[in-house]
Write a protein that holds these residues in place. Sequence first.
Motif, PDB file in Angstrom:
ATOM      1  N   SER A 177      43.384  36.978  40.167  1.00 48.66           N
ATOM      2  CA  SER A 177      44.273  38.134  40.070  1.00 48.66           C
ATOM      3  C   SER A 177      45.378  37.986  41.114  1.00 48.66           C
ATOM      4  O   SER A 177      45.412  37.024  41.880  1.00 48.66           O
ATOM      5  CB  SER A 177      43.478  39.435  40.261  1.00 48.66           C
ATOM      6  N   ASN A 195      52.951  34.663  36.881  1.00 53.58           N
ATOM      7  CA  ASN A 195      52.148  35.672  36.185  1.00 53.58           C
ATOM      8  C   ASN A 195      51.895  35.217  34.758  1.00 53.58           C
ATOM      9  O   ASN A 195      52.835  34.994  33.993  1.00 53.58           O
ATOM     10  CB  ASN A 195      52.882  37.014  36.189  1.00 53.58           C
ATOM     11  N   VAL A 197      49.537  36.945  32.777  1.00 54.55           N
ATOM     12  CA  VAL A 197      48.905  38.081  32.092  1.00 54.55           C
ATOM     13  C   VAL A 197      49.959  38.777  31.247  1.00 54.55           C
ATOM     14  O   VAL A 197      50.962  39.247  31.769  1.00 54.55           O
ATOM     15  CB  VAL A 197      48.278  39.065  33.102  1.00 54.55           C
ATOM     16  N   GLN A 200      52.148  42.639  31.661  1.00 51.33           N
ATOM     17  CA  GLN A 200      52.041  43.229  32.994  1.00 51.33           C
ATOM     18  C   GLN A 200      52.924  42.465  33.956  1.00 51.33           C
ATOM     19  O   GLN A 200      53.042  41.246  33.863  1.00 51.33           O
ATOM     20  CB  GLN A 200      50.599  43.163  33.518  1.00 51.33           C
ATOM     21  N   GLU A 205      46.445  42.289  43.952  1.00 54.88           N
ATOM     22  CA  GLU A 205      45.151  42.860  43.581  1.00 54.88           C
ATOM     23  C   GLU A 205      44.079  42.389  44.560  1.00 54.88           C
ATOM     24  O   GLU A 205      44.264  41.418  45.307  1.00 54.88           O
ATOM     25  CB  GLU A 205      44.810  42.471  42.144  1.00 54.88           C
ATOM     26  N   ARG A 238      48.504  34.210  38.680  1.00 49.50           N
ATOM     27  CA  ARG A 238      47.821  35.414  38.214  1.00 49.50           C
ATOM     28  C   ARG A 238      47.423  35.251  36.747  1.00 49.50           C
ATOM     29  O   ARG A 238      48.241  35.371  35.836  1.00 49.50           O
ATOM     30  CB  ARG A 238      48.718  36.646  38.385  1.00 49.50           C
ATOM     31  N   TRP A 241      43.315  40.248  35.870  1.00 44.43           N
ATOM     32  CA  TRP A 241      43.831  41.562  36.224  1.00 44.43           C
ATOM     33  C   TRP A 241      42.680  42.458  36.653  1.00 44.43           C
ATOM     34  O   TRP A 241      41.545  42.320  36.197  1.00 44.43           O
ATOM     35  CB  TRP A 241      44.583  42.185  35.049  1.00 44.43           C
TER      36      TRP A 241
END
Length: 425
Positions: A177, A195, A197, A200, A205, A238, A241
């Motif tokens: 994350s 990122n 994901v 998002q 995190e 990432r 999440w």
Amino acid sequence: MKRLLALAFCLCSGAVMAQAGQDLPQIVPRIDAPAETQQAPGNAEILVMFHLPAPHFRADHYGSNNYREDAGRAARQRIAAAVAQDYKLELMEDWAMPALNVDCYRMRLPAGQGAATLLDVLSRDSRVEWAQVIQDFVAQAGSDPLYRTQPAAGAWHLDEVRKAATGRKVTVAVVDSGIESNHPDLAGQVTVEENFVDGQKYVPELHGTAVAGVIAARAGNGVGIEGVAPDARLMALRACWQSGSATRCNSFTLAKAMNYALSNGAQVINLSLSGPQDRLLLQLVEAAQARGIRVVGAVDPARADGGFPANTPGVFAVASDGAAPHAGLHPLLAPGRDIPTTLPGGRWGVVSGSSYAAAHVSGMLALLDELKPQLSAARLREGIVPGDASAVLTGIDLCATILRLTGKCTCACPTSSNSRFVRSP
């Protein structure tokens, strides 16, 4: 230990305790995904792989940095669209993975249709390399004030080890994350943030930030903790999440991050996560190993086989010290209980779990890679010296390991008359 925990919380105002047993990303039923990736009720998603020409056959020099715009992408999109139409699938998105020479398409099945029969049919379609379901993973979960409370500081003699190695010029990919890269103990340690994901933005995190701190928190800055390899550089990839108290990932997000790590110079890949066997991820792990990249996986104590990727041959499987044995799996043991580390919001706290044991070993491998970068993973694994269980908390004697693998005497040296070790000057 109670005194150490009390000291940790006194020194770090606002510190919080991460839940033990909730730290390791694992494959679970596909729920609690981001809004854009969450499946509609009754809908399954699959990944369909199409052949991507090898680099020496690509006149446009297509590669990891321009994967979205190579000359053949439009043709592959047409093939994918035809396959989707033939099988009544909804085409969601694609991501080329040059590390495996495949282009990966995410597709959604009609409501109520199961994936098993379709996957069998797709396996016989000459246009398709292979297809699989999308599976979800969940995280397993010195001069600086908290350094003396860190189990590895004493057991691994980090003060002395750092006279020889600090992880300098070694890049560790943290597939996890989001990491808080501007945390006081992580500022300047993260070289890249990506990122993977869907739907998002990149956010800091708990799990990723805690893992990053164990590996490479800054040393000597007068605050917080010190990482095992404080001069290593981190790729913050990432692929997971935070969802309530759990940290989740899936085959597609993890594969995108792994492909990036392989294509952009990672020397160690930390996978503090677990789940069932996954063909796409297995091939990426094997591709990493073939390139000499060290892959570290956290053992899932809830799975008899330790879970994937820890149960994969050649992966540095790591369990928390004191963990129950797994049949057929002989993991490394590293500190994984009551570990002070970095948390989002510029805080520090205490965490537990095999995720953080794996992070210790990733840091250790960064130290060894600095000293002896050409060693094979097999030679590294063979050269790790078990610790004296009666004397230390961990299952690794780091000083003896460095001596065996590199010939450098950091904190203990053999005498000339016998095999006993004495403290180096």
